[in-house]
Scaffold this motif. Structure first.
Motif, PDB file in Angstrom:
ATOM      1  N   ALA A   1       0.885  -1.207  -0.045  1.00  0.00           N
ATOM      2  CA  ALA A   1      -0.021   0.074   0.100  1.00  0.00           C
ATOM      3  C   ALA A   1       0.735   1.032  -0.062  1.00  0.00           C
ATOM      4  CB  ALA A   1      -0.888  -0.155   1.136  1.00  0.00           C
ATOM      5  N   ILE A   2       0.741   1.959  -1.040  1.00  0.00           N
ATOM      6  CA  ILE A   2       1.534   3.290  -1.154  1.00  0.00           C
ATOM      7  C   ILE A   2       0.996   4.503  -0.663  1.00  0.00           C
ATOM      8  CG2 ILE A   2       3.093   4.718  -2.505  1.00  0.00           C
ATOM      9  CD1 ILE A   2       3.313   2.225  -4.422  1.00  0.00           C
TER      10      ILE A   2
ATOM     11  N   LYS B   1      -5.371   4.598 -14.647  1.00  0.00           N
ATOM     12  CA  LYS B   1      -5.408   4.439 -15.885  1.00  0.00           C
ATOM     13  C   LYS B   1      -4.176   3.899 -16.375  1.00  0.00           C
ATOM     14  CE  LYS B   1      -7.393   7.937 -17.431  1.00  0.00           C
ATOM     15  NZ  LYS B   1      -7.623   9.345 -18.209  1.00  0.00           N
ATOM     16  N   GLU B   2      -2.943   4.064 -15.832  1.00  0.00           N
ATOM     17  CA  GLU B   2      -1.786   3.244 -16.261  1.00  0.00           C
ATOM     18  C   GLU B   2      -1.616   1.801 -15.686  1.00  0.00           C
ATOM     19  OE1 GLU B   2       0.832   4.864 -18.196  1.00  0.00           O
ATOM     20  OE2 GLU B   2      -0.708   6.292 -18.454  1.00  0.00           O
ATOM     21  N   ARG B   3      -2.442   1.487 -14.984  1.00  0.00           N
ATOM     22  CA  ARG B   3      -2.559   0.169 -14.221  1.00  0.00           C
ATOM     23  C   ARG B   3      -1.512  -0.018 -13.363  1.00  0.00           C
ATOM     24  NH1 ARG B   3      -4.551  -4.537 -17.926  1.00  0.00           N
ATOM     25  NH2 ARG B   3      -5.042  -5.288 -15.733  1.00  0.00           N
ATOM     26  N   LEU B   4      -0.911   0.967 -12.851  1.00  0.00           N
ATOM     27  CA  LEU B   4       0.223   0.984 -11.638  1.00  0.00           C
ATOM     28  C   LEU B   4      -0.508   0.955 -10.452  1.00  0.00           C
ATOM     29  CD1 LEU B   4       2.406   4.124 -12.771  1.00  0.00           C
ATOM     30  CD2 LEU B   4       2.964   1.586 -13.179  1.00  0.00           C
TER      31      LEU B   4
ATOM     32  N   LYS C   1       4.363  -5.046  -5.268  1.00  0.00           N
ATOM     33  CA  LYS C   1       5.892  -4.614  -4.974  1.00  0.00           C
ATOM     34  C   LYS C   1       6.598  -4.162  -6.301  1.00  0.00           C
ATOM     35  CE  LYS C   1       9.938  -5.452  -2.112  1.00  0.00           C
ATOM     36  NZ  LYS C   1      10.759  -6.528  -1.484  1.00  0.00           N
ATOM     37  N   SER C   2       6.503  -5.050  -7.068  1.00  0.00           N
ATOM     38  CA  SER C   2       7.434  -4.800  -8.147  1.00  0.00           C
ATOM     39  C   SER C   2       7.105  -3.488  -8.987  1.00  0.00           C
ATOM     40  CB  SER C   2       7.118  -5.886  -9.170  1.00  0.00           C
ATOM     41  OG  SER C   2       5.801  -6.287  -9.643  1.00  0.00           O
ATOM     42  N   LEU C   3       5.775  -2.723  -8.643  1.00  0.00           N
ATOM     43  CA  LEU C   3       5.761  -1.695  -9.484  1.00  0.00           C
ATOM     44  C   LEU C   3       6.227  -0.394  -8.666  1.00  0.00           C
ATOM     45  CD1 LEU C   3       2.271  -2.520 -10.966  1.00  0.00           C
ATOM     46  CD2 LEU C   3       4.355  -2.507 -11.948  1.00  0.00           C
ATOM     47  N   VAL C   4       6.495  -0.738  -7.564  1.00  0.00           N
ATOM     48  CA  VAL C   4       6.867   0.656  -6.634  1.00  0.00           C
ATOM     49  C   VAL C   4       7.648   1.689  -7.356  1.00  0.00           C
ATOM     50  CG1 VAL C   4       7.931   1.463  -4.491  1.00  0.00           C
ATOM     51  CG2 VAL C   4       6.365  -0.656  -4.443  1.00  0.00           C
ATOM     52  N   LYS C   5       8.674   1.253  -8.103  1.00  0.00           N
ATOM     53  CA  LYS C   5       9.463   2.280  -8.540  1.00  0.00           C
ATOM     54  C   LYS C   5       8.678   3.101  -9.514  1.00  0.00           C
ATOM     55  CE  LYS C   5      13.775   0.225  -7.286  1.00  0.00           C
ATOM     56  NZ  LYS C   5      15.113  -0.435  -7.727  1.00  0.00           N
ATOM     57  N   LYS C   6       7.944   2.594 -10.479  1.00  0.00           N
ATOM     58  CA  LYS C   6       7.189   2.818 -11.423  1.00  0.00           C
ATOM     59  C   LYS C   6       5.899   3.958 -10.811  1.00  0.00           C
ATOM     60  CE  LYS C   6       7.845  -0.277 -15.070  1.00  0.00           C
ATOM     61  NZ  LYS C   6       7.037  -1.364 -15.961  1.00  0.00           N
ATOM     62  N   VAL C   7       5.585   3.515  -9.902  1.00  0.00           N
ATOM     63  CA  VAL C   7       4.684   4.520  -9.142  1.00  0.00           C
ATOM     64  C   VAL C   7       5.392   5.848  -8.639  1.00  0.00           C
ATOM     65  CG1 VAL C   7       3.109   4.679  -7.178  1.00  0.00           C
ATOM     66  CG2 VAL C   7       2.993   2.486  -8.544  1.00  0.00           C
ATOM     67  N   ILE C   8       6.515   5.377  -8.203  1.00  0.00           N
ATOM     68  CA  ILE C   8       7.077   6.620  -7.526  1.00  0.00           C
ATOM     69  C   ILE C   8       7.640   7.769  -8.880  1.00  0.00           C
ATOM     70  CG2 ILE C   8       9.478   7.487  -6.501  1.00  0.00           C
ATOM     71  CD1 ILE C   8       9.232   4.907  -4.978  1.00  0.00           C
TER      72      ILE C   8
ATOM     73  N   TRP D   1      -7.617 -10.300  -7.200  1.00  0.00           N
ATOM     74  CA  TRP D   1      -7.892  -9.265  -8.222  1.00  0.00           C
ATOM     75  C   TRP D   1      -7.168  -8.114  -8.234  1.00  0.00           C
ATOM     76  CZ3 TRP D   1      -8.733  -4.124  -6.621  1.00  0.00           C
ATOM     77  CH2 TRP D   1      -9.465  -3.331  -7.445  1.00  0.00           C
ATOM     78  N   LEU D   2      -6.201  -7.613  -7.130  1.00  0.00           N
ATOM     79  CA  LEU D   2      -5.385  -6.600  -7.054  1.00  0.00           C
ATOM     80  C   LEU D   2      -4.106  -7.067  -8.363  1.00  0.00           C
ATOM     81  CD1 LEU D   2      -3.984  -3.935  -6.119  1.00  0.00           C
ATOM     82  CD2 LEU D   2      -3.293  -5.245  -4.433  1.00  0.00           C
ATOM     83  N   LYS D   3      -3.794  -8.229  -8.193  1.00  0.00           N
ATOM     84  CA  LYS D   3      -2.859  -8.755  -9.150  1.00  0.00           C
ATOM     85  C   LYS D   3      -3.301  -8.629 -10.634  1.00  0.00           C
ATOM     86  CE  LYS D   3       0.634 -12.507  -9.773  1.00  0.00           C
ATOM     87  NZ  LYS D   3       0.947 -13.834  -9.323  1.00  0.00           N
ATOM     88  N   LYS D   4      -4.568  -9.205 -10.811  1.00  0.00           N
ATOM     89  CA  LYS D   4      -5.078  -9.086 -12.113  1.00  0.00           C
ATOM     90  C   LYS D   4      -5.343  -7.722 -12.787  1.00  0.00           C
ATOM     91  CE  LYS D   4      -9.310  -9.791 -14.486  1.00  0.00           C
ATOM     92  NZ  LYS D   4     -10.537  -9.544 -14.048  1.00  0.00           N
ATOM     93  N   GLU D   5      -5.584  -6.674 -11.958  1.00  0.00           N
ATOM     94  CA  GLU D   5      -5.722  -5.223 -12.344  1.00  0.00           C
ATOM     95  C   GLU D   5      -4.393  -4.600 -12.652  1.00  0.00           C
ATOM     96  OE1 GLU D   5      -8.420  -3.542 -12.991  1.00  0.00           O
ATOM     97  OE2 GLU D   5      -9.352  -5.817 -12.898  1.00  0.00           O
ATOM     98  N   THR D   6      -3.221  -4.989 -12.025  1.00  0.00           N
ATOM     99  CA  THR D   6      -2.094  -4.478 -12.239  1.00  0.00           C
ATOM    100  C   THR D   6      -1.362  -5.510 -13.120  1.00  0.00           C
ATOM    101  OG1 THR D   6      -1.248  -5.459 -10.312  1.00  0.00           O
ATOM    102  CG2 THR D   6      -2.012  -3.210  -9.994  1.00  0.00           C
ATOM    103  N   MET D   7      -1.538  -6.349 -13.885  1.00  0.00           N
ATOM    104  CA  MET D   7      -0.978  -7.181 -14.690  1.00  0.00           C
ATOM    105  C   MET D   7      -0.574  -6.307 -16.017  1.00  0.00           C
ATOM    106  SD  MET D   7      -0.449 -10.103 -13.499  1.00  0.00           S
ATOM    107  CE  MET D   7      -0.107 -11.113 -14.595  1.00  0.00           C
ATOM    108  N   GLY D   8       0.451  -6.706 -16.633  1.00  0.00           N
ATOM    109  CA  GLY D   8       0.981  -6.103 -17.819  1.00  0.00           C
ATOM    110  C   GLY D   8       1.845  -4.973 -17.720  1.00  0.00           C
ATOM    111  N   LYS D   9       2.189  -4.540 -16.354  1.00  0.00           N
ATOM    112  CA  LYS D   9       3.092  -3.546 -16.025  1.00  0.00           C
ATOM    113  C   LYS D   9       4.293  -4.008 -15.503  1.00  0.00           C
ATOM    114  CE  LYS D   9       1.152   0.258 -17.477  1.00  0.00           C
ATOM    115  NZ  LYS D   9       2.132   1.354 -18.514  1.00  0.00           N
TER     116      LYS D   9
END
Length: 106
Positions: A5-6, A25-28, A62-69, A98-106
């Motif tokens: 959770a960021i 929108k960016e699926r981040l 967790k793998s998307l944290v840097k992209k979110v920042i 569900w959360l994993k599915k919504e953030t797939m592809g990034k």
């Protein structure tokens, strides 16, 4: 630990909503919660500051944290925004799938 959770602060509700919508929108992030008004107290340039802000809690992997920042810094009005990832140690397995599915592809 796969999910986080960021915690992000924004200057107001309008900016928080805009940032949250960009992250979705960016699926981040799979889900955004916004607390429209908090009071912040901190020291800047040797002076105590007091003002209102809004808080965004973005749930993601967790793998998307840097992209979110990177994304938040690009679109944020602050020079040094607060963007801190907190681990989600356990949770509803259905929600986490569900959360994993919504953030797939990034």
């Amino acid at each position: 630990m796969e999910f986080v959770a960021i915690y992000i602060t924004a200057k107001n509700h309008k900016e928080a909503k805009r940032l949250g919508e960009i992250l979705i929108k960016e699926r981040l992030a799979g889900c955004i919660n916004i607390f429209p008004e908090i009071r912040s107290i901190y020291k800047l340039d040797g002076k105590i500051q007091r003002h209102g802000e809004s808080v965004i809690i973005a749930k993601t992997r967790k793998s998307l944290v840097k992209k979110v920042i990177t994304c938040v810094k690009k679109h944020h009005s602050y020079t040094v925004p607060c963007i801190n990832a907190l681990p989600i140690l356990e949770g509803n397995p259905d929600y986490l799938r569900w959360l994993k599915k919504e953030t797939m592809g990034k």
